[in-house]
Design a protein around this motif. Structure first.
Motif, PDB file in Angstrom:
ATOM      1  N   GLY A  78       0.868  -1.322  -0.104  1.00  0.00           N
ATOM      2  CA  GLY A  78      -0.039   0.063   0.042  1.00  0.00           C
ATOM      3  C   GLY A  78       0.866   1.114   0.203  1.00  0.00           C
ATOM      4  O   GLY A  78       0.641   2.147  -0.847  1.00  0.00           O
ATOM      5  N   GLY A  79       2.001   1.196   0.974  1.00  0.00           N
ATOM      6  CA  GLY A  79       2.593   2.559   0.895  1.00  0.00           C
ATOM      7  C   GLY A  79       3.413   2.712  -0.345  1.00  0.00           C
ATOM      8  O   GLY A  79       3.605   3.907  -0.768  1.00  0.00           O
ATOM      9  N   GLN A  80       3.866   1.765  -0.930  1.00  0.00           N
ATOM     10  CA  GLN A  80       4.617   1.633  -2.186  1.00  0.00           C
ATOM     11  C   GLN A  80       3.825   2.424  -3.173  1.00  0.00           C
ATOM     12  O   GLN A  80       4.181   3.147  -4.127  1.00  0.00           O
ATOM     13  N   ALA A  81       2.605   1.696  -3.288  1.00  0.00           N
ATOM     14  CA  ALA A  81       1.701   2.245  -4.379  1.00  0.00           C
ATOM     15  C   ALA A  81       1.323   3.567  -4.254  1.00  0.00           C
ATOM     16  O   ALA A  81       1.211   4.283  -5.087  1.00  0.00           O
ATOM     17  N   GLN A  82       1.176   3.991  -2.990  1.00  0.00           N
ATOM     18  CA  GLN A  82       1.112   5.652  -2.614  1.00  0.00           C
ATOM     19  C   GLN A  82       2.243   6.333  -3.364  1.00  0.00           C
ATOM     20  O   GLN A  82       1.828   7.315  -3.721  1.00  0.00           O
ATOM     21  N   ARG A  83       3.377   6.037  -3.155  1.00  0.00           N
ATOM     22  CA  ARG A  83       4.441   6.693  -3.329  1.00  0.00           C
ATOM     23  C   ARG A  83       4.481   6.919  -5.088  1.00  0.00           C
ATOM     24  O   ARG A  83       4.847   7.845  -5.692  1.00  0.00           O
ATOM     25  N   VAL A  84       3.941   5.578  -5.620  1.00  0.00           N
ATOM     26  CA  VAL A  84       4.155   5.728  -7.106  1.00  0.00           C
ATOM     27  C   VAL A  84       2.957   6.484  -7.648  1.00  0.00           C
ATOM     28  O   VAL A  84       3.075   7.425  -8.634  1.00  0.00           O
ATOM     29  N   ALA A  85       1.744   6.755  -6.999  1.00  0.00           N
ATOM     30  CA  ALA A  85       0.647   7.641  -7.414  1.00  0.00           C
ATOM     31  C   ALA A  85       1.209   9.062  -7.097  1.00  0.00           C
ATOM     32  O   ALA A  85       0.955   9.834  -7.977  1.00  0.00           O
ATOM     33  N   VAL A  86       2.194   9.268  -6.053  1.00  0.00           N
ATOM     34  CA  VAL A  86       2.495  10.803  -6.121  1.00  0.00           C
ATOM     35  C   VAL A  86       3.648  10.854  -6.859  1.00  0.00           C
ATOM     36  O   VAL A  86       3.639  11.877  -7.625  1.00  0.00           O
ATOM     37  N   GLY A  87       4.262   9.821  -7.520  1.00  0.00           N
ATOM     38  CA  GLY A  87       5.465  10.011  -8.379  1.00  0.00           C
ATOM     39  C   GLY A  87       4.855  10.385  -9.747  1.00  0.00           C
ATOM     40  O   GLY A  87       5.255  11.312 -10.547  1.00  0.00           O
ATOM     41  N   ARG A  88       3.719   9.586  -9.768  1.00  0.00           N
ATOM     42  CA  ARG A  88       3.000  10.152 -11.340  1.00  0.00           C
ATOM     43  C   ARG A  88       2.585  11.495 -11.136  1.00  0.00           C
ATOM     44  O   ARG A  88       2.395  11.996 -12.377  1.00  0.00           O
ATOM     45  N   ALA A  89       2.254  12.012 -10.070  1.00  0.00           N
ATOM     46  CA  ALA A  89       1.663  13.436 -10.344  1.00  0.00           C
ATOM     47  C   ALA A  89       3.081  14.317 -10.671  1.00  0.00           C
ATOM     48  O   ALA A  89       3.136  15.364 -11.220  1.00  0.00           O
ATOM     49  N   ILE A  90       4.269  14.022  -9.680  1.00  0.00           N
ATOM     50  CA  ILE A  90       5.466  14.668  -9.716  1.00  0.00           C
ATOM     51  C   ILE A  90       6.133  14.953 -10.933  1.00  0.00           C
ATOM     52  O   ILE A  90       6.449  16.035 -11.623  1.00  0.00           O
ATOM     53  N   VAL A  91       6.213  13.934 -12.040  1.00  0.00           N
ATOM     54  CA  VAL A  91       6.912  13.802 -13.197  1.00  0.00           C
ATOM     55  C   VAL A  91       6.077  14.986 -14.091  1.00  0.00           C
ATOM     56  O   VAL A  91       6.862  15.330 -14.938  1.00  0.00           O
ATOM     57  N   LYS A  92       4.837  15.186 -13.927  1.00  0.00           N
ATOM     58  CA  LYS A  92       4.136  16.123 -15.014  1.00  0.00           C
ATOM     59  C   LYS A  92       4.565  17.420 -14.594  1.00  0.00           C
ATOM     60  O   LYS A  92       4.332  18.230 -15.382  1.00  0.00           O
ATOM     61  N   LYS A  93       5.208  17.692 -13.513  1.00  0.00           N
ATOM     62  CA  LYS A  93       5.642  19.019 -13.300  1.00  0.00           C
ATOM     63  C   LYS A  93       4.427  19.923 -13.395  1.00  0.00           C
ATOM     64  O   LYS A  93       4.457  20.873 -14.166  1.00  0.00           O
ATOM     65  N   PRO A  94       3.351  19.757 -12.566  1.00  0.00           N
ATOM     66  CA  PRO A  94       1.882  20.398 -12.847  1.00  0.00           C
ATOM     67  C   PRO A  94       2.349  21.557 -12.172  1.00  0.00           C
ATOM     68  O   PRO A  94       3.080  22.123 -11.285  1.00  0.00           O
ATOM     69  N   ASP A  95       1.135  22.575 -12.509  1.00  0.00           N
ATOM     70  CA  ASP A  95       1.046  23.986 -11.760  1.00  0.00           C
ATOM     71  C   ASP A  95       0.483  23.701 -10.590  1.00  0.00           C
ATOM     72  O   ASP A  95       0.696  24.351  -9.641  1.00  0.00           O
ATOM     73  N   VAL A  96      -0.273  22.832 -10.324  1.00  0.00           N
ATOM     74  CA  VAL A  96      -1.164  22.643  -9.276  1.00  0.00           C
ATOM     75  C   VAL A  96      -1.400  21.009  -8.826  1.00  0.00           C
ATOM     76  O   VAL A  96      -1.691  20.164  -9.909  1.00  0.00           O
ATOM     77  N   PHE A  97      -0.880  20.520  -7.645  1.00  0.00           N
ATOM     78  CA  PHE A  97      -1.174  19.303  -7.168  1.00  0.00           C
ATOM     79  C   PHE A  97      -2.553  19.138  -6.388  1.00  0.00           C
ATOM     80  O   PHE A  97      -2.647  19.778  -5.588  1.00  0.00           O
ATOM     81  N   LEU A  98      -3.029  18.244  -6.927  1.00  0.00           N
ATOM     82  CA  LEU A  98      -4.585  17.742  -6.130  1.00  0.00           C
ATOM     83  C   LEU A  98      -4.235  16.451  -5.247  1.00  0.00           C
ATOM     84  O   LEU A  98      -4.260  15.413  -5.989  1.00  0.00           O
ATOM     85  N   PHE A  99      -4.578  16.456  -4.220  1.00  0.00           N
ATOM     86  CA  PHE A  99      -4.845  15.277  -3.454  1.00  0.00           C
ATOM     87  C   PHE A  99      -6.120  14.937  -2.816  1.00  0.00           C
ATOM     88  O   PHE A  99      -6.461  15.511  -2.216  1.00  0.00           O
ATOM     89  N   ASP A 100      -6.522  13.698  -3.065  1.00  0.00           N
ATOM     90  CA  ASP A 100      -7.880  13.470  -2.652  1.00  0.00           C
ATOM     91  C   ASP A 100      -7.844  12.186  -1.624  1.00  0.00           C
ATOM     92  O   ASP A 100      -7.648  11.222  -2.097  1.00  0.00           O
ATOM     93  N   GLU A 101      -7.769  12.661  -0.213  1.00  0.00           N
ATOM     94  CA  GLU A 101      -7.420  11.648   0.655  1.00  0.00           C
ATOM     95  C   GLU A 101      -6.514  10.821   0.481  1.00  0.00           C
ATOM     96  O   GLU A 101      -6.777   9.471   0.486  1.00  0.00           O
ATOM     97  N   PRO A 102      -5.147  11.097   0.030  1.00  0.00           N
ATOM     98  CA  PRO A 102      -4.136   9.999  -0.213  1.00  0.00           C
ATOM     99  C   PRO A 102      -3.858   8.990   0.826  1.00  0.00           C
ATOM    100  O   PRO A 102      -3.191   8.013   0.554  1.00  0.00           O
ATOM    101  N   LEU A 103      -3.945   9.436   2.096  1.00  0.00           N
ATOM    102  CA  LEU A 103      -3.276   8.618   3.200  1.00  0.00           C
ATOM    103  C   LEU A 103      -4.364   7.690   3.759  1.00  0.00           C
ATOM    104  O   LEU A 103      -4.029   6.714   4.476  1.00  0.00           O
ATOM    105  N   SER A 104      -5.690   7.821   3.314  1.00  0.00           N
ATOM    106  CA  SER A 104      -6.590   6.974   4.081  1.00  0.00           C
ATOM    107  C   SER A 104      -6.858   5.482   3.952  1.00  0.00           C
ATOM    108  O   SER A 104      -7.245   4.913   4.827  1.00  0.00           O
TER     109      SER A 104
END
Lengths: 290, 368
Positions: free
Chosen positions: B137-163
Motif C-alpha cells: 500500500g505504501g509503495q503504491a501510494q508513492r508511485v501515485a505521488v510520483g505519477r503526479a510529480i513527473v508531470k511538473k504540474p502547476d497545481v497538485f491535487l490530493f484526494d484523501e491520499p493517506l486514508s
C-alpha cells in the motif's frame, strides 16, 4: 493425538470418510458424460461395418482409412478447402465483433447521452427475440444487396454490434471496473479514444477473450447461416460440408463422417483450452487496493 | 506554478441536489491548502471540480489567471493523487509514471530523466520494473505521488491520499509529503497544493492554510494556529482539535456565565458585545486543569471516568449535570484513575481561553 487435533489435520471439505468412494462416483459420472465423445473418437478408427456390429468403443484394429477418405470427400474439394472457408468466415467475424462490441459497450457503460436507457433496454430486448424471425427479412435485404453466396451476410452484421449478448457482457464487466483509473488517465491527458485503447481495452482483456472464444465456437458450429446464404459448394464451411457428406451418396460412409467430425472438433477445443487461463484470471488483477 | 481562485463556485446535480454553495476561495501560488470537513461536506467534489472531473454548475474557476471552467483536465496544468491510487494495473511502475509524458509526446531522453528523478525523490528506483499488484500500500501510494510529480504540474491535487494506509505508515507519509512540498519550494519550483482530508490531524500538521467545509459551505479559511485559537463558529471549534472542544449550552447573565448551577465570570475584554440569554460556551480540554493557573476559576465537579493515554489522562466529569472533558498531564492525572466514579473534585477553568458562540444553527463566535 486428540480428536480436535485430528480434525485440524484434515483439509477443508474433507469429512473424514474414505475419499476413494467419492472419486469413484465422480469418475463414473465423468465417463457417462464423456462416453459419446470417446465412442466418436473410437469409431473414427473403425470400418463402416464394425461401427454397427460392435458396441464397444475400442476398435478391433486401428485404421486411418476413414480419415483419409473423409478428408478427400466425394466432391472435387478436400476438407482443407472447407476448413479454410470456415476460418475465412470466423476470423473476420471475430475481429469486427470485438471492435464493434467494445465500442458500443464503452458508450453504454461510460457516457451519458440522450435516450441511453431506452436504447439499452431495446438492445437487451433483442436478446429475447428468436433469431429465426429475422431470417426472411435479412435474406431479402442481402439478396437486394447482391451478397448471396458470399460471406458478407455472415460477417457484416456483426460489425454493427448485433451480437447483443457480447455487448451486454462487456457492459456488465465495465461497470464493475472502478473509474479512478480512467480519471487518472484523463488527467494524464487521454482523450476518449486514447482512454479506450490504453486503459479500457487492457482492463477488458479477460472479457474480450471470452467474446473471442464464444464467437469462434458459435461461428464454427453455425449451420443455419451458411445453409441459407451459401449455394456453391466451393464456399461451404465445415458444418455444411459435413452435412453434405451424409446426404451425398445412397449409402452413408459413417466412418468417414465420424472421422471428419472428430477433426472438426479440434479447432474449437484448442481455442477453448488456450483461452481457459484468461477466463479464470480476470478483474481480480486490477490495480485498486481497498 | 499558479494560484487557484474560486469565484462563487457552485455544484448542482441533475437531481436538483446542491452540493457546493457559492464557494469563494484563493489558493496562493505555491501554497499548501487543505480542505477538511466531515463526510459529505463536498470537499472531494470541490477538488474534482478543480481537477475537471466534475462540471461546474455556476461561478468561475481560475488557475494561473486563466478561466478553466470549460477546459478538460489535461489542459488545466494539474496532477491528482487518488485515494485508492488508481495505478494502471497493466503497466509497470515506470510506464505508470511515463504514461502522461508519453501522451504529451515528451522526447524520450527527457521522459527517462524525469521519471528517474521522480523515482529518486521518492526512493523507489528499485520498484520501477514492478507491476502495481506487486506493490504494498505504501509503495503504491508513492508511485501515485510520483505519477503526479513527473508531470511538473502547476497545481497538485490530493484526494484523501493517506486514508487507505495504516496509522503508522500514514504518519510517515504525512511527514514525507510535507517534506516533499518543502523540497520543491527550496528547489525553486513551489507547488501549489490542494489536499483533501477528513482527518483534522492531517489538516493541522500539513496545511499552511486550512479551509473547513460543512455541507458545501466554507466555514473558515485560515492558518492551523488561527483556526485552533480563534475558530469562527461552533462547528470549526468542535472539528479542529482532538479531543474535541467542550461546547455546552449556558446562559449569560450580567457578565457571568451560568451553567449547571455554577456562575463563571467572563473576562470582558476577550469578547465583543454578547447579548444576554442563552449562548454556547466552549473550552478546550487542555484549558481545564487540576492546579490553578492565571485567570482560572475553581469549579466543583463529579468524576465520571478517565482514559490514560500515556503522556496525559483524558478525564470526563460533570458540572451540575453538564458533561466536560479535560486533558490532565500524566504526573497529575494518574492519581485520578484510581478514584471511584462519582468522586467530588475541583477543576480549574481558564476562562481567559473561553469561547462563546451564538446559540443557533450557525453558532458564530463572539470573540473580540
Amino acid at each position: 493425538m486428540s480428536a480436535a487435533a485430528e480434525m485440524n489435520e484434515r483439509a477443508v471439505g474433507d469429512d473424514g470418510r474414505t475419499p476413494w468412494l467419492r472419486y469413484l462416483m465422480l469418475a463414473a459420472t465423468a465417463i457417462v458424460m464423456l462416453y459419446p465423445l470417446l465412442w466418436l473418437i473410437g469409431a473414427s478408427f473403425k470400418s463402416n461395418s464394425e461401427i454397427f456390429t460392435s458396441a464397444g468403443f475400442w476398435p478391433s484394429k486401428f485404421s486411418f482409412d476413414a480419415y483419409a477418405k473423409g478428408w478427400k470427400t466425394s466432391t472435387e474439394y478436400t476438407f482443407a478447402t472447407y476448413f479454410l472457408n470456415s476460418f475465412l468466415i470466423t476470423i473476420p467475424r471475430i475481429i469486427v465483433t470485438v471492435i464493434s462490441c467494445v465500442l458500443v459497450a464503452y458508450a453504454f457503460a461510460r457516457f451519458e447521452f440522450w435516450g441511453k436507457k431506452i436504447l439499452f433496454s431495446i438492445m437487451v430486448g433483442t436478446m429475447m427475440l428468436p433469431l429465426i424471425v429475422l431470417r426472411l427479412p435479412q435474406y431479402l435485404v442481402f439478396r437486394e444487396l447482391g451478397w448471396l453466396d458470399s460471406y458478407l451476410p455472415l460477417i457484416v452484421p456483426s460489425a454493427f454490434a448485433t451480437d447483443t449478448f457480447f455487448v451486454f457482457m462487456l457492459v456488465q464487466f465495465l461497470r464493475g471496473i472502478p473509474r479512478d483509473m480512467e480519471e487518472a488517465a484523463l488527467i494524464d491527458g487521454c482523450n476518449a479514444l486514447q482512454l479506450l485503447w490504453h486503459i479500457i481495452v487492457p482492463l477488458l482483456k479477460p472479457a474480450i477473450i471470452s467474446v473471442i472464444v464464444f464467437q469462434f465456437i458459435w461461428t464454427m458450429n453455425d449451420f443455419m447461416g451458411p445453409l441459407i446464404y451459401l449455394s456453391s459448394v466451393e464456399n461451404y464451411p465445415v458444418s455444411l460440408a459435413l452435412k453434405m457428406s451424409i446426404g451425398a451418396t445412397e449409402e452413408v460412409e459413417w466412418a468417414n463422417v465420424i472421422a471428419i467430425s472428430v477433426v472438426a472438433l479440434i479447432p474449437s477445443v484448442a481455442v477453448f483450452f488456450a483461452a481457459q487461463k484468461h477466463f479464470i484470471e480476470g478483474a481480480t488483477s486490477s490495480g485498486v487496493k481497498g | 506554478m499558479a494560484a487557484v481562485s474560486l469565484r462563487k463556485v457552485e455544484k448542482t446535480y441533475p437531481n436538483g441536489f446542491k452540493a457546493v454553495h457559492g464557494v469563494d476561495l484563493d489558493v496562493r501560488d505555491g501554497e499548501f491548502m487543505v480542505f477538511v470537513g466531515p463526510s459529505g461536506c463536498a470537499k472531494s467534489t470541490l477538488l474534482r471540480m478543480v481537477a475537471g472531473l466534475e462540471s461546474i454548475s455556476g461561478g468561475e474557476l481560475h488557475i494561473g489567471g486563466r478561466t478553466v471552467n470549460d477546459l478538460p483536465p489535461k489542459a488545466r496544468g494539474i496532477a491528482m493523487v487518488f485515494q485508492n491510487y488508481a495505478l494502471y494495473p497493466h503497466m509497470t511502475v515506470y510506464d505508470n509514471l511515463a504514461f502522461g509524458l508519453k501522451l504529451a509526446k515528451t522526447p524520450k531522453a527527457e521522459l527517462d530523466q524525469r521519471v528517474r528523478h521522480a523515482a529518486t525523490l521518492l526512493e523507489m528506483e528499485h520498484l520501477l520494473a514492478r507491476y502495481p499488484k506487486q506493490l504494498s500500500g505504501g509503495q503504491a501510494q508513492r508511485v501515485a505521488v510520483g505519477r503526479a510529480i513527473v508531470k511538473k504540474p502547476d497545481v497538485f491535487l490530493f484526494d484523501e491520499p493517506l486514508s487507505n494506509l495504516d496509522a503508522k505508515l500514514r504518519a510517515a507519509m504525512r511527514v514525507r509529503l510535507t517534506e516533499l512540498h518543502r523540497a520543491l519550494r527550496e528547489a525553486g519550483q513551489p507547488a501549489t497544493t490542494i489536499y483533501v482530508t477528513h482527518d483534522q490531524t492531517e489538516a493541522m500538521t500539513m496545511g499552511e492554510r486550512i479551509c473547513v467545509l460543512k455541507a458545501g459551505v466554507i466555514q473558515q479559511v485560515d492558518t492551523p494556529t488561527a483556526l485552533y485559537d480563534r475558530p469562527a463558529n461552533a462547528f470549526v471549534a468542535s472539528f479542529i482539535g482532538s479531543p474535541e472542544m467542550n461546547i455546552v449550552k449556558a446562559e449569560l447573565r450580567d457578565g457571568s456565565l451560568v451553567l449547571g448551577g455554577v456562575s463563571l465570570p467572563l473576562p470582558a475584554a476577550r469578547f465583543g458585545p454578547v447579548p444576554q440569554g442563552p449562548v454556547q460556551f466552549g473550552l478546550r480540554p487542555e484549558h481545564i486543569s487540576l492546579q490553578p493557573r492565571a485567570g482560572s476559576i475553581a469549579v466543583q465537579a463529579t468524576l465520571k471516568f478517565c482514559e490514560h493515554m500515556g503522556a496525559e489522562v483524558f478525564t470526563y466529569f460533570d458540572v451540575g449535570g453538564v458533561p466536560f472533558s479535560a486533558r490532565i498531564p500524566a504526573e497529575e492525572g494518574t492519581a485520578l484513575t484510581t478514584l471511584p466514579r462519582g468522586s467530588a473534585l475541583t477543576f480549574h477553568f481558564q476562562m481567559n481561553q473561553a469561547h462563546l458562540f451564538a446559540d443557533d444553527d450557525v453558532g458564530l463566535s463572539f470573540l473580540a
